[in-house]
Scaffold this active site. Structure first.
Site, PDB file in Angstrom:
ATOM      1  N   ASP A 295       0.900  -1.128   0.038  1.00 28.79           N
ATOM      2  CA  ASP A 295       0.033  -0.042   0.102  1.00 28.79           C
ATOM      3  C   ASP A 295       0.836   1.315   0.127  1.00 28.79           C
ATOM      4  O   ASP A 295       1.629   1.386   0.811  1.00 28.79           O
ATOM      5  CB  ASP A 295      -0.976  -0.148   1.134  1.00 28.79           C
ATOM      6  N   ARG A 297      -0.302   4.373  -0.350  1.00 30.80           N
ATOM      7  CA  ARG A 297      -0.856   5.452   0.095  1.00 30.80           C
ATOM      8  C   ARG A 297      -0.469   6.364   1.183  1.00 30.80           C
ATOM      9  O   ARG A 297       0.216   5.778   1.952  1.00 30.80           O
ATOM     10  CB  ARG A 297      -2.441   5.242   0.365  1.00 30.80           C
TER      11      ARG A 297
END
Length: 363
Positions: A295, A297
């Site tokens: 991930d 983000r």
């Protein structure tokens, strides 16, 4: 204020250059290097670079190196030596896993183990920030500043660029207007623009939520395939609509719509990951084969927007404990985690199992 671009503006220019196939020069600790993104590399430019005196390597992340059985002597990356006959197609094949299963023999790949890898590390951060495949052709230069002047290339000091690449760019409100929506009734849409020239992010305020009490909130990452097309491969679209409907029923809430498509890797790379999933890899394995982490983000963006809107506490609609942890680490109190279990289909069952098993989602 000087008319010349500052470092933040030069970084934005560098990202645009790399996306166009133009090189960028990095300097630091007595070294200089020409950096070109593997994804957008032109054959003629690679040929010109290979005719130069400096050593040229292909920098790839340790994730991608692991897939290719290349030694990552530098820990988080590998500096792969280019064979004498390597052309831009070879570079792209090493960077892009699309044909890994049909053409698995790309090596043996030889990695450099001596010398400093700091500029190569900055190069990978830079191409990642441009939403390109995380792979860069890096060529040593004897005089980076002179080379940049001679070829009209963007010049970046790595020691100053690295902190900016790691930091969350400050956001500024740009515009807002009333937008009534089907799912939640009356609402107001706010647009926030980052100082680094990146994509804008949005906040949709339902009703008139109080600032002195925990607000019902959802941090939603943009998902073109799920939110717009109604893709059955994920649960994003149903989560978006369910969150708005719950806010409408409650009479107040705030939806943060963050432009971090594909867990922060961009739509093009997300579709590459989808193609790898069609080959039998799960969503985490696909990201790793591309060279990304699980991930990518940055939820600091959401915390910044909430603070700018006057919110200090939330009832967070999420199944992802990482969002809770990030909000709390950024000073936003999470009074309650509100589960959002919707959108389960036969097509996304494996995807949801992987999110629960490997990413800790509470499903």
């Amino acid at each position: 204020m000087s008319i010349a671009p500052d470092l933040t503006e030069l970084l934005a220019r560098a990202r645009a250059d790399l996306r166009m196939g133009v090189g960028v020069v990095l300097t630091g600790a007595g070294a200089s290097a020409l950096v070109m993104a593997a994804e957008t590399l032109h054959a003629a430019r690679l040929e010109a670079v290979r005719a130069m005196a400096g050593e040229t390597v292909l920098a790839i992340t340790a994730r991608r190196a692991g897939t290719l059985k290349a030694r990552a002597y530098d820990g988080d990356l590998a500096r792969v030596r280019l064979p004498p006959d390597a052309d831009h197609r070879w570079v792209r094949a090493v960077a892009d896993p699309a044909d890994d299963l049909t053409h698995p023999m790309k090596g043996p790949l030889l990695s450099a183990r001596s010398g400093e890898a700091a500029l190569h590390r900055t190069a990978l951060r830079l191409v990642k920030s441009a939403h390109l495949l995380p792979a860069a052709v890096v060529t040593d230069l004897p005089d980076g500043a002179g080379f940049a002047r001679a070829h009209r290339l963007t010049l970046l000091p790595a020691a100053l660029a690295d902190p900016l690449l790691a930091a969350a760019s400050p956001l500024a409100p740009v515009a807002q207007a009333r937008v009534p929506v089907e799912a939640a009734g009356a609402g107001r849409l706010h647009v926030f623009r980052p100082a680094d020239g990146g994509e804008e992010h949005y906040a949709f305020e339902v009703g008139q939520p109080r600032r002195d009490a925990p607000v019902l909130a959802r941090l939603h990452s943009a998902c073109f395939t799920g939110d717009v097309l109604g893709s059955l491969k994920c649960d994003c679209g149903p989560q978006l609509r369910a969150a708005l409907a719950q806010m409408g029923a409650a009479g107040a809430g705030v939806l943060l719509y963050l432009n971090q498509e594909g867990r922060g890797i961009g739509l093009a790379n997300k579709l590459r990951a989808y193609s790898l999933q069609d080959q039998g890899f799960d969503t985490v394995e696909a990201n790793h084969r591309l060279g990304f982490e699980d991930d990518e983000r940055d939820f600091r963006i959401g915390a910044d927007i909430l603070r700018r809107m006057g919110f200090g506490s939330v009832r967070l609609m999420t199944n992802n404990p990482r969002k809770v942890e990030m909000m709390q680490a950024e000073g936003i109190a999470v009074a309650e985690r509100v589960p959002l279990r919707v959108g389960h289909t036969a097509e996304n069952a494996g995807y949801l199992r992987t999110k629960a098993a490997k990413s800790g989602h509470l499903l």
